[in-house]
Design a protein around this motif. Sequence first.
Motif, PDB file in Angstrom:
ATOM      1  N   MET A   1       0.807  -1.227   0.000  1.00 15.84           N
ATOM      2  CA  MET A   1       0.000   0.000   0.000  1.00 15.84           C
ATOM      3  C   MET A   1       0.838   1.275   0.000  1.00 15.84           C
ATOM      4  SD  MET A   1      -3.030  -1.252  -0.201  1.00 15.84           S
ATOM      5  CE  MET A   1      -3.906   0.286  -0.122  1.00 15.84           C
TER       6      MET A   1
ATOM      7  N   CYS B   1      -5.371   0.217  -6.221  1.00 16.29           N
ATOM      8  CA  CYS B   1      -5.657   0.086  -4.784  1.00 16.29           C
ATOM      9  C   CYS B   1      -6.225  -1.299  -4.475  1.00 16.29           C
ATOM     10  CB  CYS B   1      -6.647   1.157  -4.338  1.00 16.29           C
ATOM     11  SG  CYS B   1      -6.038   2.844  -4.446  1.00 16.29           S
TER      12      CYS B   1
ATOM     13  N   VAL C   1      -4.609  -4.595  -2.223  1.00 17.42           N
ATOM     14  CA  VAL C   1      -5.283  -5.305  -1.134  1.00 17.42           C
ATOM     15  C   VAL C   1      -5.391  -6.793  -1.449  1.00 17.42           C
ATOM     16  CG1 VAL C   1      -7.488  -5.577   0.088  1.00 17.42           C
ATOM     17  CG2 VAL C   1      -6.606  -3.284  -0.383  1.00 17.42           C
TER      18      VAL C   1
ATOM     19  N   TRP D   1      -2.543   0.560   7.960  1.00 26.01           N
ATOM     20  CA  TRP D   1      -3.352  -0.061   6.920  1.00 26.01           C
ATOM     21  C   TRP D   1      -4.416  -1.002   7.461  1.00 26.01           C
ATOM     22  CZ3 TRP D   1      -3.502   2.526   2.716  1.00 26.01           C
ATOM     23  CH2 TRP D   1      -2.388   3.258   2.310  1.00 26.01           C
TER      24      TRP D   1
ATOM     25  N   PHE E   1      -7.537   4.095   3.100  1.00 20.07           N
ATOM     26  CA  PHE E   1      -8.249   3.584   1.931  1.00 20.07           C
ATOM     27  C   PHE E   1      -9.263   4.610   1.431  1.00 20.07           C
ATOM     28  CE2 PHE E   1      -6.738  -0.207   4.130  1.00 20.07           C
ATOM     29  CZ  PHE E   1      -6.139  -0.896   3.093  1.00 20.07           C
TER      30      PHE E   1
ATOM     31  N   TRP F   1     -15.760   1.001   0.996  1.00 10.78           N
ATOM     32  CA  TRP F   1     -14.616   0.179   1.400  1.00 10.78           C
ATOM     33  C   TRP F   1     -15.038  -0.894   2.406  1.00 10.78           C
ATOM     34  CZ3 TRP F   1     -10.451  -1.284  -0.743  1.00 10.78           C
ATOM     35  CH2 TRP F   1      -9.735  -0.457  -1.608  1.00 10.78           C
TER      36      TRP F   1
END
Length: 194
Positions: A71, A84, A88, A124, A130, A150
């Motif tokens: 990240m 993004c 993840v 994170w 995020f 999210w």
Amino acid sequence: MRQAELTTRERLLSAAERLLLESGYERVSIRAVCAAAEANPAAVHYHFGSKEALVAALLQSRLGPLWESSMDSLEGRDATVAECVSAVIDPLATLAEDPIGRLHIRLLSRLVLGRHDIGWTARWFSLDPFVDLLRRQHPDMPDHEARGRWMLAFDLILGQFGAPLAGDHLLSPRAVTTLHAFVTAGLSAPVESR
């Protein structure tokens, strides 16, 4: 490294990880962790406060560096939503290939999907970064909308990778690709005016 050379906190984390892998979350007691770590029976409560906080610390120590490397590369630039999502999902796909990695994912899923109030300390493990990344791509998206999207994305991702009933079932590469596309589309969808 010998047991006596490790800090009590690290001995507790290592013992918990080993016991959780052998027996599962429900069967591991705080007392068993303390005994396996050769620590005072109150050591988990002293160092972590609870079994859930011990598991959260274990996850942050084991998964934190993995997510940071994935990240942090997105920070300070206009990363796409797809980038993004890859940052993840890709580490989870890699973790899922290993029994210890699958344990970590299942434990993370249990805490996140169970909506336990953990008080994560690693960057994170919070939704805030995020949300910031998503709002850079969609500045018109309200904060609460980005946060809600999210949360849904993590519910879906962790539900797929960490489903407790899936056992050692691994997502196929095609399923991972589909999950990536679905989550990206959901995060990027136009904001509905209400």
